[in-house]
Design a protein around this motif. Structure first.
Motif, mmCIF file in Angstrom:
data_model
loop_
_atom_site.group_PDB
_atom_site.id
_atom_site.type_symbol
_atom_site.label_atom_id
_atom_site.label_comp_id
_atom_site.label_asym_id
_atom_site.label_seq_id
_atom_site.Cartn_x
_atom_site.Cartn_y
_atom_site.Cartn_z
ATOM 1 N N PRO A 569 0.756 -1.063 0.047
ATOM 2 C CA PRO A 569 0.037 -0.023 0.011
ATOM 3 C C PRO A 569 1.053 1.273 0.000
ATOM 4 C CG PRO A 569 -0.673 -1.468 1.611
ATOM 5 C CD PRO A 569 0.556 -2.196 1.334
ATOM 6 N N VAL A 570 0.282 2.381 -0.703
ATOM 7 C CA VAL A 570 0.846 3.667 -0.593
ATOM 8 C C VAL A 570 -0.169 4.748 -0.216
ATOM 9 C CG1 VAL A 570 2.427 5.514 -1.877
ATOM 10 C CG2 VAL A 570 2.269 2.832 -2.651
ATOM 11 N N PRO A 571 -0.325 4.716 1.242
ATOM 12 C CA PRO A 571 -1.425 5.630 1.866
ATOM 13 C C PRO A 571 -1.077 7.126 1.523
ATOM 14 C CG PRO A 571 -0.202 4.653 3.646
ATOM 15 C CD PRO A 571 0.386 4.042 2.291
ATOM 16 N N SER A 572 0.133 7.402 1.654
ATOM 17 C CA SER A 572 0.392 8.970 1.421
ATOM 18 C C SER A 572 -0.017 9.306 -0.067
ATOM 19 C CB SER A 572 1.997 8.826 1.432
ATOM 20 O OG SER A 572 2.505 8.475 0.456
ATOM 21 N N ARG A 573 -0.267 8.243 -1.023
ATOM 22 C CA ARG A 573 -0.719 8.868 -2.414
ATOM 23 C C ARG A 573 -2.242 8.413 -2.485
ATOM 24 N NH1 ARG A 573 2.822 12.167 -5.163
ATOM 25 N NH2 ARG A 573 4.681 11.270 -5.343
ATOM 26 N N GLY A 574 -2.681 7.879 -1.498
ATOM 27 C CA GLY A 574 -4.246 7.234 -1.613
ATOM 28 C C GLY A 574 -4.388 6.004 -1.985
ATOM 29 N N TRP A 575 -3.523 5.232 -2.113
ATOM 30 C CA TRP A 575 -3.579 3.702 -2.582
ATOM 31 C C TRP A 575 -3.507 3.045 -1.093
ATOM 32 C CZ3 TRP A 575 -4.137 3.179 -7.693
ATOM 33 C CH2 TRP A 575 -3.568 4.038 -8.420
ATOM 34 N N MET A 576 -4.699 2.477 -0.968
ATOM 35 C CA MET A 576 -4.851 1.707 0.552
ATOM 36 C C MET A 576 -4.625 0.141 0.044
ATOM 37 S SD MET A 576 -5.301 4.319 2.123
ATOM 38 C CE MET A 576 -5.255 3.625 3.674
ATOM 39 N N ASP A 577 -4.628 -0.196 -1.222
ATOM 40 C CA ASP A 577 -4.615 -1.691 -1.355
ATOM 41 C C ASP A 577 -3.048 -1.774 -1.945
ATOM 42 O OD1 ASP A 577 -7.139 -2.063 -0.578
ATOM 43 O OD2 ASP A 577 -7.646 -1.921 -2.670
ATOM 44 N N ASN A 578 -2.828 -3.095 -2.097
ATOM 45 C CA ASN A 578 -1.534 -3.426 -2.560
ATOM 46 C C ASN A 578 -1.304 -3.015 -3.952
ATOM 47 O OD1 ASN A 578 -0.456 -4.394 -0.200
ATOM 48 N ND2 ASN A 578 -1.004 -6.519 -0.667
ATOM 49 N N VAL A 579 -0.497 -2.035 -4.350
ATOM 50 C CA VAL A 579 -0.111 -1.833 -5.536
ATOM 51 C C VAL A 579 1.334 -1.875 -6.017
ATOM 52 C CG1 VAL A 579 -2.240 0.040 -5.766
ATOM 53 C CG2 VAL A 579 0.079 0.612 -4.736
ATOM 54 N N ARG A 580 1.546 -1.797 -7.127
ATOM 55 C CA ARG A 580 3.019 -1.957 -7.684
ATOM 56 C C ARG A 580 3.746 -0.724 -7.229
ATOM 57 N NH1 ARG A 580 5.238 -4.554 -12.043
ATOM 58 N NH2 ARG A 580 2.980 -5.209 -12.922
ATOM 59 N N VAL A 581 5.069 -1.134 -6.553
ATOM 60 C CA VAL A 581 6.164 -0.120 -6.323
ATOM 61 C C VAL A 581 7.310 -0.595 -7.006
ATOM 62 C CG1 VAL A 581 4.780 0.917 -4.472
ATOM 63 C CG2 VAL A 581 6.195 -1.137 -4.126
ATOM 64 N N SER A 592 1.884 2.789 7.807
ATOM 65 C CA SER A 592 0.690 2.449 8.411
ATOM 66 C C SER A 592 -0.473 3.039 7.598
ATOM 67 C CB SER A 592 0.685 3.399 9.648
ATOM 68 O OG SER A 592 -0.690 3.291 10.230
ATOM 69 N N LEU A 593 -1.708 2.298 7.704
ATOM 70 C CA LEU A 593 -2.742 2.801 6.857
ATOM 71 C C LEU A 593 -3.549 3.871 7.481
ATOM 72 C CD1 LEU A 593 -4.252 -0.623 5.777
ATOM 73 C CD2 LEU A 593 -2.766 0.845 4.520
ATOM 74 N N SER A 594 -3.240 4.359 8.692
ATOM 75 C CA SER A 594 -3.822 5.599 9.223
ATOM 76 C C SER A 594 -3.283 6.692 8.484
ATOM 77 C CB SER A 594 -3.342 5.347 10.891
ATOM 78 O OG SER A 594 -2.026 5.509 11.069
ATOM 79 N N ASN A 595 -2.229 6.687 7.745
ATOM 80 C CA ASN A 595 -1.515 8.051 7.426
ATOM 81 C C ASN A 595 -2.450 7.905 5.884
ATOM 82 O OD1 ASN A 595 -0.079 8.297 9.724
ATOM 83 N ND2 ASN A 595 1.583 7.248 8.838
ATOM 84 N N GLU A 596 -3.425 7.960 5.761
ATOM 85 C CA GLU A 596 -4.132 7.960 4.424
ATOM 86 C C GLU A 596 -4.100 9.473 3.906
ATOM 87 O OE1 GLU A 596 -8.343 7.103 2.324
ATOM 88 O OE2 GLU A 596 -7.993 6.583 4.489
ATOM 89 N N GLY A 597 -3.690 9.617 2.620
ATOM 90 C CA GLY A 597 -3.897 10.891 1.979
ATOM 91 C C GLY A 597 -4.961 10.899 1.058
ATOM 92 N N ASP A 598 -4.932 12.201 0.695
ATOM 93 C CA ASP A 598 -6.019 12.443 -0.300
ATOM 94 C C ASP A 598 -6.124 11.613 -1.646
ATOM 95 O OD1 ASP A 598 -8.451 13.234 -1.560
ATOM 96 O OD2 ASP A 598 -7.580 15.559 -2.039
ATOM 97 N N ASP A 599 -7.268 10.833 -1.771
ATOM 98 C CA ASP A 599 -6.955 9.861 -3.102
ATOM 99 C C ASP A 599 -7.721 10.487 -4.432
ATOM 100 O OD1 ASP A 599 -9.782 9.700 -2.398
ATOM 101 O OD2 ASP A 599 -9.987 7.774 -2.893
ATOM 102 N N THR A 600 -8.000 12.058 -4.375
ATOM 103 C CA THR A 600 -8.771 12.724 -5.446
ATOM 104 C C THR A 600 -7.864 12.534 -6.858
ATOM 105 O OG1 THR A 600 -9.799 14.180 -3.945
ATOM 106 C CG2 THR A 600 -9.717 14.689 -6.399
#
Length: 703
Positions: A569-581, A592-600
């Motif tokens: 996951p990349v919560p700072s960019r708005g990706w809460m699921d597993n994505v390619r990095v 941590s998923l608690s640091n969720e950013g704006d996914d707009t």
């Protein structure tokens, strides 16, 4: 001394009074000497020969301040100096230098300017010497065939307070007759009185041509320039708009002059003006025209009538007043700086338009500018009353708002929605169309307003106007906004590395084209566009045409499969699921998923991935041959001035035929087809809209 040389001769009865006067004028040229000598001669007219010796001994010649030293005597005489050379170069640089050369001691002195004109060999310099300076030879005369006066020479007569200008003769043997004529006309414009000297049995056409052309030049070119110079000088009042006074000094031998012709009831001046009208020439710019005719059959030339007419004109201040010498120099310098451009080839006759009119011509219609030289320095754009013609290679057409045109305003519209410098931007532009905006009326046209049946811009919202193309002027290109074909699409194709590689990679698999296009449209703002990704960001291995490019959801760069195989996951960019990095952004401890950013910014990408896969599946069913689709795109984006590929058989420079070994390129300046070896140079071509260095052929590079 005077009494030592002439007293003995007079007492012996060898010389009469006239002989004494001639000898005295020959040896003693100072005005003070001659004035005292004239008084002496008048007083001895009634004295007999025997008493002359006593009378001369009683005359106080010491009061004449005569020096026996001949060199010191010559220093007190008036001399001339070169004011303008034959190349139109002003030889006097400052007003102080000008006044010093004129030998004017009082800086408050105001003067008038008298200049003489005429054909070479007519005795202009001799006429000035006899009319001014008490007959002494201030201006050089010569009996040789060559002209003794090159350029413009000046001298100052302190008695009459006149600056006298001696000019080079017309119709002489010179390499640049046009430059000499323009020089004479500039001198004429700063003069208060001009003398046209002619020794011919009849008045010839060249006199009427010169004076008529000078009158027209003064009104159309010199008048405004002179007024501007005088307005810049706060100490002087601007002169009258009329030009100088003209004295035509006509000397004949066998033929009657105008005033002595039998049966003529009109005045010579009326006859001259009538002749100007018959020749369709102007003379109304001159303050006055006066004729002085003299028939000298068997006798010497008398300058008495010319002196009288000059004196009357110098005393006349109703049109022209005296002015400071520095103002005269500033006026002459202003005219010389303004009218100094190189004169192009002109007919052998007096063609004044070429001397003073701007030499710039429209590249589309070849019509010249109608303003004076130097107008661009004053901020005036090129202007002509003649309408231009459209040339597709220049695309010299602008569009005006139709509604504003009805209201009497000329408003150039602006085209919105132009393609961005990317392949996806071009496709998006083709899909959504463009808009036309007026600064007064707002959006006045949308090319995709309806699904079908849209009217053309000319039918609904705009008016086309053909404009001139002036070389070296960028204002037109800043104003121009084409609604038709331009080089925007071609610039997009050029921006995707090489055309052949872009077309080859795009056309080989339509699936890849559509997929990349949709990907760039829905990609987050921090992702690098697919067309800019040519190699893996980590291992630097170039991508093959069929290779798949992956984006790291953390940094947004493009990677190959091996360098971006991990996911989290990349919560700072708005990706809460597993994505390619990528490997560099992968963290051993998941964030941590608690640091969720704006996914707009990434929301469109999330929803669009499903759509992209669906479109790719549909596109994979398309079967479009590579060469057909490649040629279609290249012809669609080709600028209007480019020669079509089908017409480019041989290189325009080396004439080698195009083929598999010699690929075809287009020069961005001339649009001709050239090979790679003949188009290695690059330079900006702003005339065609290319403001960055682009490919040009050797012919255009060597211009």
């Amino acid at each position: 001394m005077l009494n030592h040389i002439n007293a003995t001769v007079l007492t012996r009865g060898i010389m009469d009074n006239n002989t004494l006067a001639k000898q005295a004028h020959k040896h003693y040229k100072s005005p003070i000497i001659l004035e005292s000598l004239d008084n002496t001669l008048n007083s001895i007219k009634s004295i007999d020969i025997q008493s002359l010796d006593n009378h001369i001994h009683h005359t106080d010649l010491t009061s004449l301040d005569i020096n026996a030293d001949e060199d010191s005597n010559s220093n007190s005489l008036e001399t001339c100096f070169l004011l303008l050379d034959e190349q139109e170069q002003l030889r006097v640089k400052t007003p102080q230098h000008f006044i010093s050369c004129l030998r004017i001691t009082d800086p408050r002195t105001k003067v008038k300017v008298v200049a003489i004109f005429g054909n070479t060999g007519e005795g202009k310099s001799y006429t000035l010497n006899q009319t001014f300076f008490h007959g002494q030879e201030v201006f050089r005369t010569s009996a040789e065939q060559g002209s003794c006066t090159l350029g413009v020479w000046a001298a100052y007569d302190p008695v009459m307070q006149v600056i006298v200008l001696d000019t080079e003769g017309l119709l002489g043997v010179t390499r640049n007759e046009n430059r000499k004529t323009r020089l004479l006309l500039k001198v004429l414009a700063v003069s208060d009185i001009i003398i046209y000297r002619t020794r011919s049995e009849r008045l010839h056409r060249d006199m009427y041509t010169f004076l008529g052309g000078a009158s027209k030049a003064y009104k159309e070119h010199f008048q405004a320039a002179i007024q501007q110079v005088w307005r810049n000088n706060e100490q002087e009042k601007p002169p009258n708009s009329l030009g100088p006074s003209v004295l035509i000094f006509h000397e004949t031998i066998h033929t009657n002059t105008l005033q002595s012709s039998a049966g003529v009831t009109e005045s010579p001046e009326d006859l001259l003006r009538a002749r100007f009208a018959e020749l369709n020439l102007e003379c109304d710019s001159f303050s006055s025209i006066k004729y002085i005719g003299l028939q000298t059959k068997g006798k010497e030339t008398s300058f008495h009538e010319l002196k009288t007419a000059l004196q009357l004109e110098l005393e006349n201040t109703t049109v022209r007043s005296k002015r400071h010498p520095e103002v005269i120099l500033k006026t002459l310098k202003g005219l010389n700086d303004k009218f100094s451009s190189e004169i192009k080839s002109t007919p052998p006759h007096l063609y004044l338009k070429e001397y003073f009119t701007c030499q710039t011509k429209c590249q589309s219609c070849n019509i010249g500018c109608s303003l004076s030289m130097g107008h661009c320095e004053a901020g005036e754009p090129h202007t002509t009353s003649t309408r231009c013609k459209y040339q597709h290679q220049y695309e010299n057409c602008v569009y005006l708002c139709k509604q504003c045109h009805k209201n009497g305003q000329r408003v150039v519209v602006k085209q919105c929605g132009l393609p961005k410098e990317s392949f996806s931007g071009m496709l998006n532009y083709m899909w959504s169309g463009y808009e036309i905006e007026c600064r007064n009326c707002g959006i006045i046209y949308r090319s995709r307003q309806r699904w079908f049946g849209n009217e053309s811009p000319e039918e609904r919202a705009v008016i086309a106007e053909i404009v001139h193309i002036w070389p070296g002027v960028e204002s037109f290109f800043q104003e121009r906004n084409y609604l038709g074909t331009n080089n925007s699409a071609q610039r997009v194709v050029d921006g995707v590395t090489m055309i052949t590689d872009a077309v080859g990679s795009v056309m080989s698999q339509p699936t890849k084209v559509v997929s990349n296009w949709v990907t760039d449209i829905i990609a987050p703002s921090y992702w690098r566009p697919n067309n800019e990704i040519t190699e893996c960001h980590k291992c630097k291995i170039p991508f093959a045409p069929t290779a798949t490019k992956h984006h790291c959801r953390e940094c947004g760069e493009g990677f190959c499969e091996a360098c971006s195989s991990r996911s989290q996951p990349v919560p700072s960019r708005g990706w809460m699921d597993n994505v390619r990095v990528c490997d560099d952004c992968y963290k051993e401890i998941p964030p941590s998923l608690s640091n969720e950013g704006d996914d707009t910014d990434v929301r469109v990408r999330k929803y669009g991935e499903v759509v992209a896969s669906s479109i790719s599946a549909v596109a994979s069913a398309l079967e479009i041959p590579k060469d057909i689709l490649s040629g279609f795109i290249k012809d669609s984006v080709r600028p209007a001035y480019w020669t079509p590929d089908s017409e480019c058989l041989n290189c325009e420079v080396c004439s080698n035929p195009f083929g598999r070994l010699i690929p075809l390129h287009h020069c961005r300046e001339c649009g001709k087809g050239v090979c790679d070896d003949c188009s290695v140079s690059k330079k900006p071509v702003p005339l065609r809209g290319w403001h960055e260095p682009v490919r040009v052929c050797d012919n255009c590079c060597n211009k």
